[in-house]
Design a protein around this motif. Structure first.
Motif, PDB file in Angstrom:
ATOM      1  N   ALA A 189       5.879  -5.599   9.889  1.00 31.14           N
ATOM      2  CA  ALA A 189       5.983  -4.273  10.503  1.00 31.14           C
ATOM      3  C   ALA A 189       5.795  -4.344  12.020  1.00 31.14           C
ATOM      4  O   ALA A 189       6.473  -3.654  12.782  1.00 31.14           O
ATOM      5  N   CYS A 190       4.870  -5.195  12.469  1.00 31.47           N
ATOM      6  CA  CYS A 190       4.629  -5.314  13.903  1.00 31.47           C
ATOM      7  C   CYS A 190       5.853  -5.913  14.595  1.00 31.47           C
ATOM      8  O   CYS A 190       6.251  -5.464  15.679  1.00 31.47           O
ATOM      9  N   TYR A 191       6.464  -6.894  13.951  1.00 31.50           N
ATOM     10  CA  TYR A 191       7.691  -7.476  14.514  1.00 31.50           C
ATOM     11  C   TYR A 191       8.729  -6.379  14.746  1.00 31.50           C
ATOM     12  O   TYR A 191       9.383  -6.312  15.785  1.00 31.50           O
TER      13      TYR A 191
ATOM     14  N   HIS B 135      -5.005  -2.126   7.756  1.00 35.27           N
ATOM     15  CA  HIS B 135      -5.892  -1.294   8.570  1.00 35.27           C
ATOM     16  C   HIS B 135      -6.316  -0.032   7.841  1.00 35.27           C
ATOM     17  O   HIS B 135      -5.572   0.540   7.066  1.00 35.27           O
ATOM     18  N   SER B 136      -7.557   0.334   8.101  1.00 32.37           N
ATOM     19  CA  SER B 136      -8.086   1.594   7.582  1.00 32.37           C
ATOM     20  C   SER B 136      -8.612   2.342   8.804  1.00 32.37           C
ATOM     21  O   SER B 136      -9.679   2.030   9.323  1.00 32.37           O
ATOM     22  N   VAL B 137      -7.814   3.260   9.308  1.00 28.60           N
ATOM     23  CA  VAL B 137      -8.192   3.976  10.521  1.00 28.60           C
ATOM     24  C   VAL B 137      -9.012   5.206  10.120  1.00 28.60           C
ATOM     25  O   VAL B 137      -8.658   5.915   9.183  1.00 28.60           O
TER      26      VAL B 137
ATOM     27  N   PRO C  61       0.382  -4.384   1.046  1.00 30.77           N
ATOM     28  CA  PRO C  61      -0.227  -3.215   1.696  1.00 30.77           C
ATOM     29  C   PRO C  61      -0.119  -3.300   3.218  1.00 30.77           C
ATOM     30  O   PRO C  61      -0.305  -4.374   3.799  1.00 30.77           O
ATOM     31  N   LEU C  62       0.184  -2.163   3.838  1.00 31.64           N
ATOM     32  CA  LEU C  62       0.184  -2.076   5.299  1.00 31.64           C
ATOM     33  C   LEU C  62      -1.091  -1.378   5.772  1.00 31.64           C
ATOM     34  O   LEU C  62      -1.759  -1.822   6.688  1.00 31.64           O
ATOM     35  N   PHE C  63      -1.418  -0.267   5.116  1.00 26.27           N
ATOM     36  CA  PHE C  63      -2.662   0.408   5.504  1.00 26.27           C
ATOM     37  C   PHE C  63      -3.219   1.285   4.402  1.00 26.27           C
ATOM     38  O   PHE C  63      -2.539   1.620   3.429  1.00 26.27           O
ATOM     39  N   ILE C  64      -4.500   1.602   4.599  1.00 21.06           N
ATOM     40  CA  ILE C  64      -5.202   2.568   3.757  1.00 21.06           C
ATOM     41  C   ILE C  64      -5.575   3.713   4.683  1.00 21.06           C
ATOM     42  O   ILE C  64      -5.990   3.489   5.822  1.00 21.06           O
ATOM     43  N   LEU C  65      -5.414   4.929   4.196  1.00 20.92           N
ATOM     44  CA  LEU C  65      -5.850   6.078   4.981  1.00 20.92           C
ATOM     45  C   LEU C  65      -6.537   7.033   4.016  1.00 20.92           C
ATOM     46  O   LEU C  65      -5.947   7.428   3.010  1.00 20.92           O
ATOM     47  N   TYR C  66      -7.790   7.340   4.318  1.00 22.48           N
ATOM     48  CA  TYR C  66      -8.554   8.174   3.391  1.00 22.48           C
ATOM     49  C   TYR C  66      -8.192   9.637   3.570  1.00 22.48           C
ATOM     50  O   TYR C  66      -8.050  10.122   4.685  1.00 22.48           O
ATOM     51  N   THR C  67      -8.014  10.314   2.444  1.00 20.01           N
ATOM     52  CA  THR C  67      -7.700  11.726   2.525  1.00 20.01           C
ATOM     53  C   THR C  67      -8.407  12.484   1.423  1.00 20.01           C
ATOM     54  O   THR C  67      -8.774  11.912   0.396  1.00 20.01           O
ATOM     55  N   SER C  68      -8.592  13.777   1.668  1.00 19.49           N
ATOM     56  CA  SER C  68      -9.386  14.586   0.748  1.00 19.49           C
ATOM     57  C   SER C  68      -8.537  15.161  -0.366  1.00 19.49           C
ATOM     58  O   SER C  68      -7.398  15.552  -0.163  1.00 19.49           O
TER      59      SER C  68
ATOM     60  N   LEU D   8      -2.869   4.347  -0.282  1.00 19.59           N
ATOM     61  CA  LEU D   8      -2.350   3.035   0.114  1.00 19.59           C
ATOM     62  C   LEU D   8      -0.843   3.075   0.350  1.00 19.59           C
ATOM     63  O   LEU D   8      -0.083   3.492  -0.529  1.00 19.59           O
ATOM     64  N   HIS D   9      -0.454   2.660   1.541  1.00 19.21           N
ATOM     65  CA  HIS D   9       0.969   2.531   1.853  1.00 19.21           C
ATOM     66  C   HIS D   9       1.315   1.053   2.014  1.00 19.21           C
ATOM     67  O   HIS D   9       0.504   0.265   2.514  1.00 19.21           O
ATOM     68  N   THR D  10       2.536   0.717   1.605  1.00 19.69           N
ATOM     69  CA  THR D  10       2.956  -0.681   1.706  1.00 19.69           C
ATOM     70  C   THR D  10       3.971  -0.828   2.851  1.00 19.69           C
ATOM     71  O   THR D  10       4.231   0.124   3.592  1.00 19.69           O
ATOM     72  N   THR D  11       4.532  -2.002   2.990  1.00 15.91           N
ATOM     73  CA  THR D  11       5.176  -2.344   4.256  1.00 15.91           C
ATOM     74  C   THR D  11       6.639  -1.893   4.386  1.00 15.91           C
ATOM     75  O   THR D  11       6.986  -1.159   5.317  1.00 15.91           O
ATOM     76  N   GLY D  12       7.500  -2.320   3.454  1.00 14.73           N
ATOM     77  CA  GLY D  12       8.937  -2.127   3.658  1.00 14.73           C
ATOM     78  C   GLY D  12       9.382  -0.673   3.573  1.00 14.73           C
ATOM     79  O   GLY D  12       9.967  -0.125   4.509  1.00 14.73           O
ATOM     80  N   GLY D  13       9.120  -0.051   2.431  1.00 15.38           N
ATOM     81  CA  GLY D  13       9.576   1.318   2.216  1.00 15.38           C
ATOM     82  C   GLY D  13       8.967   2.277   3.223  1.00 15.38           C
ATOM     83  O   GLY D  13       9.648   3.148   3.782  1.00 15.38           O
ATOM     84  N   TYR D  14       7.669   2.126   3.475  1.00 16.33           N
ATOM     85  CA  TYR D  14       6.996   3.009   4.430  1.00 16.33           C
ATOM     86  C   TYR D  14       7.646   2.922   5.807  1.00 16.33           C
ATOM     87  O   TYR D  14       7.978   3.932   6.435  1.00 16.33           O
ATOM     88  N   LEU D  15       7.825   1.690   6.277  1.00 15.37           N
ATOM     89  CA  LEU D  15       8.340   1.503   7.635  1.00 15.37           C
ATOM     90  C   LEU D  15       9.762   2.053   7.761  1.00 15.37           C
ATOM     91  O   LEU D  15      10.094   2.754   8.727  1.00 15.37           O
ATOM     92  N   LEU D  16      10.560   1.763   6.751  1.00 11.27           N
ATOM     93  CA  LEU D  16      11.941   2.233   6.777  1.00 11.27           C
ATOM     94  C   LEU D  16      11.979   3.767   6.798  1.00 11.27           C
ATOM     95  O   LEU D  16      12.732   4.389   7.547  1.00 11.27           O
ATOM     96  N   TYR D  17      11.124   4.379   5.971  1.00 11.04           N
ATOM     97  CA  TYR D  17      11.140   5.837   5.869  1.00 11.04           C
ATOM     98  C   TYR D  17      10.606   6.485   7.154  1.00 11.04           C
ATOM     99  O   TYR D  17      11.158   7.475   7.641  1.00 11.04           O
TER     100      TYR D  17
END
Ligand code: WTA
Length: 647
Positions: A77-79, A159-161, A256-263, A273-282
């Motif tokens: 994803a960073c590339y 990352h978990s921001v 996995p690309l990142f975790i983001l906590y939500t209520s 949890l979001h993963t790399t390919g589909g998330y980035l493309l979308y």
């Protein structure tokens, strides 16, 4: 609804945008009829190390929910956000940073971003971070927040921001859940002229949970902070000790690309949890089409990187498209309420993406602070986070946009990764208050309480019938919770938790949450979280929290509190409880109104009837519905008589 206001697509937008009305219909139809073909073609918008041969492999079967996109592809994803732009845009600005103080700003080119990310990645590596490890990021809105996020992606760390407004307790809960041993933070943050003690909060969180072995501290204000020897390091010191180059890790599309906590409506915040390919493309595709982003446009999303909007539309979407993304450290009303528009003029912003709560707050100051700025560079306005009321929409359109700029009211969620329902500015006629039509590949369905799919003009609960690439894959560490939360209510569908109306033109109007989640100034919160914070106070025996309509925040927090026997209600205690919640969760979770009530309305089996509490908080107590199942109906009269005044 013939008197409904409709804004046509301006002629120049029709001509210049990527997608006009006819193309939208054509692309949408194709995306639904042939998702494999459609998304298979779209896959080429990002760079793969190994191109995927498989596209969609998803099932919403509640016994076995499984979501995979492009599963045999590999990429980084960073590339995609940095390296791949270097041949063409090394010298182009990637980030414009605008500080809290209007005198502070800087730009970072793609080349500089590349250099900084590699160093940050090597610092993480030097501290032992490996592919798959979770790194917690608790940062102010400075360039290093973006750099550290991309550095994680580069080396395959997850990352978990955590939003900088969260308390030590909230940080601790998240650290514990994802077993993160490394934290990236800053000495202090700076917002609206006030300092935020980020490092001190991290220290307090680390005192509560074990396991953290490295805290990397970026100097923002330069103030002296406590540094635990062997655990805490200043970033600039570490940066001097590592090599300049760091290769990108090859990641599978479903890594996995990142975790983001939500209520949610119950329990602790979930690690989405979001993963790399589909998330980035979308993220990339929605950013390009929804904002009609063209090379050289200056794009500003005012969200914080601590929320999903910051992840997808400050970082991953724009940077994967080689965009110029503005990162703003401050707040809309500092030093003055002209700040947003001054930033637009200063950096010649073409596209601004902000939240209804900010618009409503600025509206209160009238047109003056807006009109003294030029805003001529603006071409497109965006809205996200909560329903935008037509009055605020019109003000945004006429006063901010001078009747010139379309508004994209984008509906989506942390879980969806990217925008699902939205106008496309060259294609969609606008109706103030409506998020309008689905994005490519998205099939909204409105169902009744029993799950029956309702057709035509109707209203009910919003579901999505099938998967799209940006969808979350699981709740970190708890796949069953993922299934139970989103796929059990209406089996075979993804349930959003939102209520929705569809009009005769097929336009969607999101009406807000139908579960026990409230949306306060675009901050999503579970009422259960605020309740457990309240009952953790020694003087509180029981608490029930509901939302009520609030002019600026969208929803305010109304708390009914029953005190321990012998405790007396007082103004002082009210203030103490507000402070308590600020400390337990974060300032944004502080109750607006607290009503001390000797009893709460409960069924005979002891369940609190929130429906009644909601009605009373909304001042709709003439219409409480059936109260015959209450254990003690007299409680209700007391609640009504002592309800809090909303001015
Ligand atoms: C609400 C933020 C109406 C909705 C991206 C959703 C909206 C929740 C809109 C997700 C909109 C977001 N119109 N409501 N344009 N955008 N929402 O996870 O209730 O912080 O379920 O994601 O915000 O909030 P979250």
């Amino acid at each position: 609804m013939s008197d409904e206001k409709i804004y046509d697509v301006p002629a120049d937008w029709k001509a210049k945008a990527y997608v006009d009305a006819a193309k939208y219909e054509e692309m949408y139809a194709r995306s639904i009829k042939d998702p494999n073909g459609f998304w298979g073609e779209q896959a080429s918008r990002i760079d793969w190390i190994k191109k995927p041969t498989k596209v969609k492999n998803t099932t919403y079967d509640p016994h076995n929910v499984s979501i995979k996109w492009f599963e045999d592809g590999t990429l980084n994803a960073c590339y995609n956000c940095v390296d791949r732009h270097l041949p063409k845009r090394a010298g182009q600005t990637a980030l414009i940073w605008e500080g809290d103080d209007p005198k502070d700003d800087k730009t970072i080119t793609y080349k500089q971003l590349h250099e900084q990310v590699q160093v940050f990645a090597n610092v993480l590596k030097a501290r032992g971070v490996k592919k798959g490890d979770r790194v917690t990021i608790y940062m102010p809105m400075i360039a290093e927040a973006v750099v550290s996020i991309l550095a994680c992606a580069r080396i395959g760390a997850v990352h978990s921001v955590i939003f900088g407004g969260f308390s030590p307790d909230s940080i601790a809960g998240r650290l514990e859940d994802c077993k993160s041993t490394v934290i990236v933070t800053a000495d202090e943050g700076l917002r609206g002229g006030r300092k935020v003690p980020l490092k001190a909060n991290v220290d307090a969180a680390c005192d509560k949970v074990g396991g953290v072995n490295t805290v990397i501290v970026v100097r923002r204000t330069g103030t002296a902070v406590n540094m635990e020897p062997g655990r805490d390091f200043y970033y600039d010191d570490l940066a001097l000790t590592v090599p300049a180059e760091c290769p990108c890790e090859e990641m599978s599309a479903e890594d996995p690309l990142f975790i983001l906590y939500t209520s949610g409506s119950t329990g602790k915040p979930k690690g989405v949890l979001h993963t790399t390919g589909g998330y980035l493309l979308y993220a990339s595709m929605t950013h390009q089409y929804v904002f009609d982003y063209h090379d050289g446009d200056v794009y500003w999303c005012t969200a914080d990187v601590g929320w999903v909007t910051g992840h997808s539309y400050i970082i991953y979407g724009p940077l994967s498209n080689g965009a110029i993304s503005l990162v703003f450290e401050g707040v809309p009303n500092y030093p003055t309420t002209s700040r947003f528009w001054e930033v637009c003029d200063k950096h010649k912003v073409n596209i601004i993406y902000t939240a209804p709560t900010a618009i409503r707050a600025l509206m209160q100051g009238g047109e003056g602070p807006v009109k003294k700025t030029s805003r001529q560079s603006l071409r497109l306005l965006g809205s996200v986070g909560e329903p935008i009321n037509p009055e605020a929409w019109e003000w945004y359109y006429h006063v901010v946009g001078d009747d010139r700029c379309p508004i994209v009211d984008t509906w989506w969620q942390t879980e969806t990764g990217g925008i699902l329902i939205t106008p496309l500015p060259g294609a969609t006629r606008l109706k103030p208050g409506s998020a309008t039509r689905p994005f490519f590949g998205v099939v909204p369905e409105i169902v009744d309480a029993e799950g029956k799919v309702l057709e035509g003009a109707t209203s009910g609960n919003l579901c999505i019938a099938d998967s799209w690439p940006g969808q979350m894959r699981t709740v970190y560490g708890d796949h069953q919770r993922f299934i139970d939360t989103y796929f059990k209510t209406y089996p075979g569908k993804y349930f959003t938790g939102d209520g929705c109306r569809r009009d005769a033109d097929g336009y969607y109007w999101i009406t807000g949450r139908v579960d026990d989640v409230i949306n306060v100034s675009g901050h999503r919160m579970g009422t259960a979280e605020v309740e457990s914070a309240l009952v953790a106070h020694a003087k509180v025996s029981e608490a029930a929290v509901v939302g009520y309509p609030h002019d600026i925040k969208g929803q305010g927090i109304y708390a009914y509190v029953t005190l321990m026997a012998g405790e007396k209600p007082s103004e002082e205690l009210r203030k103490e409880l507000v402070q308590w919640v600020r400390k337990e969760i974060g300032p944004f979770a502080a109750p607006d109104l607290i009503q001390f009530s000797p009893g709460l309305p409960k069924t005979r089996s002891g369940k609190i009837m929130r429906r009644i509490l909601r009605k009373i908080a909304e001042d709709e107590f003439g219409n409480l519905g059936d109260t015959t199942t209450l254990a003690d109906p007299a409680v209700v009269d007391d609640l009504i008589n002592n309800r809090q005044n909303k001015k």
